[in-house]
Enzyme design. Structure first.
Site, PDB file in Angstrom:
ATOM      1  N   SER A 239     -18.552 -35.851  -7.593  1.00 21.04           N
ATOM      2  CA  SER A 239     -17.448 -36.355  -8.411  1.00 21.04           C
ATOM      3  C   SER A 239     -16.130 -35.859  -7.855  1.00 21.04           C
ATOM      4  O   SER A 239     -16.063 -34.799  -7.219  1.00 21.04           O
ATOM      5  CB  SER A 239     -17.592 -35.869  -9.850  1.00 21.04           C
ATOM      6  OG  SER A 239     -17.228 -34.494  -9.962  1.00 21.04           O
ATOM      7  N   ASP A 240     -15.065 -36.609  -8.084  1.00 29.93           N
ATOM      8  CA  ASP A 240     -13.746 -36.034  -7.851  1.00 29.93           C
ATOM      9  C   ASP A 240     -13.551 -34.942  -8.907  1.00 29.93           C
ATOM     10  O   ASP A 240     -14.273 -34.872  -9.905  1.00 29.93           O
ATOM     11  CB  ASP A 240     -12.645 -37.096  -7.927  1.00 29.93           C
ATOM     12  CG  ASP A 240     -11.453 -36.749  -7.039  1.00 29.93           C
ATOM     13  OD1 ASP A 240     -11.275 -35.561  -6.712  1.00 29.93           O
ATOM     14  OD2 ASP A 240     -10.706 -37.659  -6.658  1.00 29.93           O
ATOM     15  N   CYS A 241     -12.579 -34.092  -8.663  1.00 30.89           N
ATOM     16  CA  CYS A 241     -12.530 -32.834  -9.410  1.00 30.89           C
ATOM     17  C   CYS A 241     -12.076 -33.026 -10.858  1.00 30.89           C
ATOM     18  O   CYS A 241     -10.960 -33.478 -11.106  1.00 30.89           O
ATOM     19  CB  CYS A 241     -11.674 -31.844  -8.662  1.00 30.89           C
ATOM     20  SG  CYS A 241     -12.398 -31.472  -7.047  1.00 30.89           S
TER      21      CYS A 241
END
Length: 715
Positions: A239-241
């Site tokens: 996932s992106d953060c």
């Protein structure tokens, strides 16, 4: 251990010895150690867009958008190799001291192959530009270089941000990008597909936004149907953060953190950059996920760790600290800078003649700025060479270099107690006392970049328009009104409104963010030791008023393929100091050109033999570009699309022949269902040093060789 099947078997065996709690813990980006199984802690988060980032000293390359200007796949492959090797050196030294902190692992969240569809997007500087083919080719080369060809992966690359993401930053956590299947498969997905299917990229990162209603890190369409279904992706998904947190706090597609963790895991997200997977065991207890789903994610992650050789002795273990910023790597960085610079205008003033200049004025907020050298997501250099320093070091003792900051980057004054434009009078004085002025304007990561990355002035990191900040505009006008010849160096990661400069400057160079020591190479380009050879990977529009709404993700009216108005500088455009011309194009022994009709089987692609000639003894390079467009097709983009390119370099006058292969899919179109089809018996081919458009011809004075191919492989 490049054998994924063997690596997976070892991963299954190791994960099988873990408790469910231990398996769940390994899905965090900061995976903890499991001492009883001799599993050390591992942090999945590392960055390497243009050299190893955020982990101390490493070789600093130009920002990605600059390297895209090189149109040089070999260069990007070498940059990937350097990043992988230096990443190994850092991993070896840090892990030997049991330092397993963030940015010290071997999983690099690079490259960014999102399409730079709108010049206002702050993170566009991280990409390879607006064209899917160029982005895919350069991204593929970088991934292959980074991951290497050894028994184990040198490092693991990650294609991001999947998918349909290119701003707006300010609302990315709640934004829904709506896109047709045609635009999705024609523009937003091709680079990702190439990296997955041809470069075997080890990881894919999801985007923050939703695409057609589904959050990208929990999308059935993107993650299951396309990525793992249609493309057969075998690596891991990250996932992106803190993107998974957005599911229940911003997108409102789930109600609780356990719900969000479950949705992401079920869709195939293996690593959570963030903390939502801390709720994974609660999700399991509530029956939202199964033990098998947690196990599968853990197995995928340990498969990558085994592919990297993190539990074995490897050929990379001996790579030492001395490779960081070694002479060979710094030389490659200089080459990358030299190939990234795009000469946009030259009235004959360039290259400058050192022995004829008694004084040079260097002016501008970016002239002596380290921040303007490095772009965002950067590493640390042991030395920085600004444009001012590069020029000072390049000239002889008899040439005086005057300097003025001229203005603040974006504030109305430099000194807090000063009056508005408190440095302009000094800048004008410098100009009046100089034979020539080098004016360094632009932005840096404090103005354009990721949302809040370094406290961006505009908060989001996006640009409100294409204008320079107001104090820089006033500085530019004041300096150019002195009547002295001005060479504008534009240091930005994106297209700007250069209309005033084009009218009044003697020369313009787009030098992007050229790398920590970039000033030395820029000076060599100014003084003719090197010739500029970059080509624009993005369109420079006249104004943002010509563009659709920033929030509109439809491709109509965007990028060179779909924009039908007038532009200042077209995609693919760039000048050099040489006199290189295109002599001929042939298919086998059959010459092509003058609009004639050739007959050819295109089912296996096409090999073009292109002859270029240098008519001067100036050492220079050019980029041969091939554009194609199915004729009479209702589905083809309005403009011919880039389908092949090659660099040619001349040390002296002479001729060269280059073979450029065009893939068969370049002759297909994408229909409204997102499928590639063939709907035209004739294909227009255009070969040149830029597009076949009127503006490129006006700026270069050169015409492409264009012709039509009648397909013999279809009826």
């Amino acid at each position: 251990m490049r054998n994924r099947e063997e690596a997976r078997k070892r991963a299954e065996e190791l994960v099988g010895k873990m408790t469910l709690e231990e398996r769940a813990s390994q899905l965090r980006y900061d995976a903890p150690a499991i001492p009883r199984l001799d599993v050390p802690a591992y942090n999945w988060w590392n960055e390497g867009l243009h050299g190893v980032a955020r982990a101390g000293v490493a070789t600093s390359f130009p920002q990605a958008i600059g390297m895209a200007s090189s149109f040089d796949s070999e260069l990007l492959h070498e940059v990937g190799e350097v990043t992988g090797v230096e990443g190994r050196a850092k991993y070896n030294t840090s892990s030997s001291l049991d330092d397993r902190d963030i940015y010290k692992g071997l999983t690099f969240w690079s490259p960014n192959v999102n399409i730079f569809r709108d010049p206002r997007w702050g993170r566009g500087q991280e990409t390879y530009g607006e064209d899917p083919y160029l982005s895919g080719e350069l991204g593929k080369a970088y991934v292959e270089g980074l991951q290497g060809k050894g028994e184990y992966l040198t490092a693991a690359a990650c294609a991001k941000h999947f998918a349909v993401h290119s701003g707006p930053e300010a609302i990315r956590h709640e934004f829904n990008a709506e896109v047709s299947k045609k635009d999705l498969y024609e523009t937003y997905l091709p680079a990702f597909e190439k990296l997955v299917k041809e470069a075997d990229v080890e990881a894919v990162m999801g985007a923050y936004n939703r695409t057609n209603g589904e959050p990208c890190c929990g999308s059935k369409l993107l993650m299951q149907d396309i990525l793992r279904g249609e493309w057969g992706f075998q690596g891991h998904y990250v996932s992106d953060c803190w993107a998974i947190r957005d599911f229940h706090t911003k997108h409102m597609v789930t109600a609780t953190a356990p719900d969000s963790a479950a949705l992401a895991l079920k869709r195939g997200c293996d690593v959570n950059c963030g903390n939502t997977y801390l709720h994974m065991l609660q999700a399991y207890q509530e029956g939202l996920v199964t033990e098998e789903e947690i196990t599968e994610a853990a197995v995928r992650l340990f498969t990558t760790r085994f592919l990297l050789g993190l539990f074995d002795e490897t050929q990379y273990d001996s790579i030492g600290f001395d490779v960081l910023e070694c002479k060979e790597h710094l030389k490659k960085a200089d080459r990358a800078t030299a190939e990234s610079v795009v000469l946009l205008k030259n009235n004959g003033i360039l290259p400058l003649q050192k022995d004829k200049l008694k004084s040079i004025g260097v002016i501008g907020p970016n002239a002596d700025s380290r921040a303007a050298l490095i772009g965002n997501y950067h590493g640390t250099s042991s030395r920085y060479i600004t444009v001012l320093e590069g020029i000072q070091d390049a000239v002889g003792e008899d040439t005086r270099v005057y300097y003025s900051q001229g203005s603040h980057l974006f504030k109305d004054k430099v000194e807090g107690l000063g009056v508005k434009d408190d440095r302009i009078s000094e800048a004008v004085t410098v100009a009046l006392n100089s034979d020539v002025v080098v004016l360094c304007l632009g932005l840096d990561e404090t103005l354009e970049g990721e949302e809040g990355d370094t406290g961006n002035s505009y908060a989001s990191g996006d640009k409100p328009d294409l204008l320079f900040p107001a104090p820089q505009r006033r500085l530019m006008e004041a300096v150019m009104k002195t009547g002295k010849p001005v060479i504008l160096l534009n240091m930005t990661g994106s297209a700007m409104d250069l209309r005033y400069a084009h009218e009044h400057a003697a020369a313009i160079m787009q030098i992007w963010y050229p790398g920590a020591r970039g000033g030395r190479v820029i000076a060599r380009l100014l003084f003719g030791e090197l010739s500029p050879s970059g080509k624009l990977p993005v369109t420079f529009y006249n104004s943002s008023d010509d563009l659709p709404s920033f929030e509109d993700y439809a491709m109509k009216g965007r990028t060179y393929r779909y924009f039908e108005g007038d532009v200042l500088y077209p995609f693919g455009y760039g000048l050099n100091y040489g006199n290189i011309t295109l002599k001929s194009v042939r298919i086998g022994d059959t010459p092509c050109g003058d609009g004639n009709l050739c007959k050819q089987d295109l089912s296996q692609g096409l090999d073009l033999v292109v002859k270029a000639e240098s008519c001067s003894d100036v050492s220079a390079s050019e980029v041969i570009q091939v554009y194609c467009q199915p004729k009479n097709s209702k589905l083809a983009p309005p403009k011919a699309s880039l389908c092949g390119f090659a660099r040619v370099s001349f040390e002296e006058a002479g001729e060269q022949e280059t073979v450029i292969h065009i893939n068969a899919e370049a002759f297909q179109v994408v229909n409204e269902d997102g499928r590639k089809i063939t709907d035209s018996k004739e294909v227009l081919i255009s070969v040149g040093f830029g597009q076949m458009d009127k503006r490129t011809k006006e700026l270069t004075g050169k015409e492409n060789i264009s012709f039509t191919i009648e397909r013999t492989d279809i009826s």
